[in-house]
Design a protein around this motif. Structure first.
Motif, PDB file in Angstrom:
ATOM      1  N   ALA A   1     -41.515 -26.873  -1.588  1.00 31.25           N
ATOM      2  CA  ALA A   1     -40.437 -26.201  -1.794  1.00 31.25           C
ATOM      3  C   ALA A   1     -40.546 -24.758  -0.991  1.00 31.25           C
ATOM      4  CB  ALA A   1     -39.612 -26.244  -3.160  1.00 31.25           C
ATOM      5  N   ARG A   2     -41.416 -24.089  -1.531  1.00 28.07           N
ATOM      6  CA  ARG A   2     -41.738 -22.850  -0.728  1.00 28.07           C
ATOM      7  C   ARG A   2     -42.234 -22.978   0.346  1.00 28.07           C
ATOM      8  NH1 ARG A   2     -42.893 -17.829  -2.122  1.00 28.07           N
ATOM      9  NH2 ARG A   2     -43.016 -18.128  -4.407  1.00 28.07           N
TER      10      ARG A   2
ATOM     11  N   ALA B   1     -30.766 -37.012  -3.823  1.00 27.80           N
ATOM     12  CA  ALA B   1     -30.264 -35.973  -3.092  1.00 27.80           C
ATOM     13  C   ALA B   1     -31.156 -36.102  -1.891  1.00 27.80           C
ATOM     14  CB  ALA B   1     -30.482 -34.866  -3.719  1.00 27.80           C
ATOM     15  N   LEU B   2     -32.441 -35.997  -2.235  1.00 26.98           N
ATOM     16  CA  LEU B   2     -33.463 -35.651  -0.982  1.00 26.98           C
ATOM     17  C   LEU B   2     -33.417 -36.831   0.023  1.00 26.98           C
ATOM     18  CD1 LEU B   2     -36.526 -34.860  -3.344  1.00 26.98           C
ATOM     19  CD2 LEU B   2     -35.538 -33.209  -1.381  1.00 26.98           C
ATOM     20  N   PRO B   3     -33.317 -38.180  -0.220  1.00 23.84           N
ATOM     21  CA  PRO B   3     -33.089 -39.088   1.129  1.00 23.84           C
ATOM     22  C   PRO B   3     -31.785 -38.798   1.939  1.00 23.84           C
ATOM     23  CG  PRO B   3     -33.449 -40.235  -0.890  1.00 23.84           C
ATOM     24  CD  PRO B   3     -33.445 -38.633  -1.281  1.00 23.84           C
ATOM     25  N   LEU B   4     -30.801 -38.312   1.047  1.00 23.98           N
ATOM     26  CA  LEU B   4     -29.529 -37.999   1.800  1.00 23.98           C
ATOM     27  C   LEU B   4     -29.683 -36.671   2.790  1.00 23.98           C
ATOM     28  CD1 LEU B   4     -26.686 -38.482  -0.706  1.00 23.98           C
ATOM     29  CD2 LEU B   4     -27.174 -39.801   1.017  1.00 23.98           C
TER      30      LEU B   4
ATOM     31  N   ALA C   1     -33.628 -18.919  -4.038  1.00 24.31           N
ATOM     32  CA  ALA C   1     -34.271 -19.988  -4.578  1.00 24.31           C
ATOM     33  C   ALA C   1     -35.691 -20.045  -4.623  1.00 24.31           C
ATOM     34  CB  ALA C   1     -33.993 -21.121  -3.404  1.00 24.31           C
ATOM     35  N   LEU C   2     -36.397 -18.905  -3.858  1.00 21.19           N
ATOM     36  CA  LEU C   2     -37.945 -18.526  -4.183  1.00 21.19           C
ATOM     37  C   LEU C   2     -38.026 -17.971  -5.533  1.00 21.19           C
ATOM     38  CD1 LEU C   2     -38.604 -17.484  -0.477  1.00 21.19           C
ATOM     39  CD2 LEU C   2     -39.687 -19.537  -1.706  1.00 21.19           C
TER      40      LEU C   2
ATOM     41  N   TRP D   1     -31.345 -26.483   0.916  1.00 18.70           N
ATOM     42  CA  TRP D   1     -30.883 -27.580  -0.281  1.00 18.70           C
ATOM     43  C   TRP D   1     -32.152 -28.614  -0.570  1.00 18.70           C
ATOM     44  CZ3 TRP D   1     -27.834 -27.263  -4.116  1.00 18.70           C
ATOM     45  CH2 TRP D   1     -26.663 -26.462  -3.697  1.00 18.70           C
ATOM     46  N   ARG D   2     -32.887 -28.610   0.620  1.00 20.73           N
ATOM     47  CA  ARG D   2     -33.937 -29.533   0.249  1.00 20.73           C
ATOM     48  C   ARG D   2     -34.933 -28.707  -0.646  1.00 20.73           C
ATOM     49  NH1 ARG D   2     -36.237 -30.738   6.067  1.00 20.73           N
ATOM     50  NH2 ARG D   2     -37.488 -32.447   5.258  1.00 20.73           N
ATOM     51  N   GLY D   3     -34.989 -27.587  -0.185  1.00 23.60           N
ATOM     52  CA  GLY D   3     -35.987 -26.611  -0.858  1.00 23.60           C
ATOM     53  C   GLY D   3     -35.782 -26.571  -2.463  1.00 23.60           C
TER      54      GLY D   3
END
Length: 280
Positions: free
Chosen positions: A189-190, A149-152, A212-213, A175-177
């Motif tokens: 992430a934070r 997911a992260l490269p996309l 998400a946090l 979404w990266r987080g």
């Protein structure tokens, strides 16, 4: 279509259906759309005579059902939109309908979402529409494990940043987080999620970032309750009642877990890759 282009210039429909260029600014276009709403509504029935217009209308209706929480109806409408796109022979319209269907299935945690969103990305990759490709990458990333997911998400983020699409930059950061949290990288992430949560406007994304946090706090051994309280406050204040109720339920669940701690510590599990909601 001219009004639509003035209001949302990046939409693929502008290229598909043409533009007589009757409007040059967004405010005038919005005013015209409001005034002409009854007449525009009356033309919808006539539009159903053309497969491409039918697909456009059904796709937008499917998204509307999704926004209202009518996921089953939305999926049915979007499948009908796909039928119309194939009759019309428009890969651009087909990709947009596939995107909508994939997102509805994702909302329902339907395992078929991944295959639909992969098909959408494959189709988008063959269309000369860089924005559509960036969106397809972002949406597929939602259902993938972090290493895929992260490269996309990085590619989508670069596109949206270069074109100053602030809303989509925030969505990709959100979404990266989430994926960084799932990958066991809570500090990174934070940093991303704090940026989204402190953005001006974009209240849905701010609330989702706070949610998400709460996962980041849980992964770090901290108390997620303050973040959940802020989620509930944001969503309640800015008109997202379903989301506010979800945050309230999570806080109540957390309180139950806390009271039961002296009897048996709860099992904490990382969120699944497709959601930001912590589970206890």
């Amino acid at each position: 279509m001219s009004a639509a282009r003035a209001v949302s210039p990046g939409r693929i429909w502008n290229r598909l259906l043409g533009d007589p260029r009757l409007f040059t600014d967004r405010a005038t276009a919005l005013s015209w759309l409001e005034e002409e709403h009854p007449n525009l509504y009356a033309t919808v029935g006539e539009a159903h005579r053309a497969p491409l217009l039918t697909s456009v209308l059904r796709t937008q209706l499917g998204f509307a059902h999704r926004q209202r929480g009518g996921h089953e109806t939305g999926a049915d409408v979007l499948r009908a939109a796909l039928d119309a796109t194939r009759e019309a022979g428009s890969p651009e319209a087909e990709a947009t309908a596939l995107e909508g269907l994939g997102l509805v299935l994702l909302d329902e945690r339907d395992p078929r979402a991944a295959a639909v969103l992969r098909e959408n990305l494959a189709l988008a990759s063959g269309i000369a529409d860089e924005r559509g490709l960036a969106l397809a990458r972002m949406h597929l990333a939602k259902v993938l494990e972090p290493d895929e997911a992260l490269p996309l998400l990085d590619l989508a983020h670069a596109y949206f940043t270069a074109r100053e699409e602030a809303g989509n930059v925030l969505k990709t950061d959100l979404w990266r987080g989430r994926k960084l949290t799932a990958a066991g990288r809570p500090a990174e992430a934070r940093e991303l999620l704090d940026r989204v949560a402190s953005a001006t406007g974009h209240h849905r994304e701010r609330g989702e970032a706070r949610l998400a946090l709460a996962d980041v706090a849980l992964a770090s051994g901290a108390d997620p309750a303050p973040d959940l309280r802020e989620v509930e406050r944001i969503f309640s204040r800015f008109g997202f009642p379903r989301e506010a109720a979800t945050a309230a339920a999570l806080r109540a669940d957390l309180s139950t877990v806390t009271r039961a701690w002296c009897v048996r510590p709860p099992t904490r599990t990382r969120s699944d890759p497709g959601t930001a909601t912590a589970r206890w």
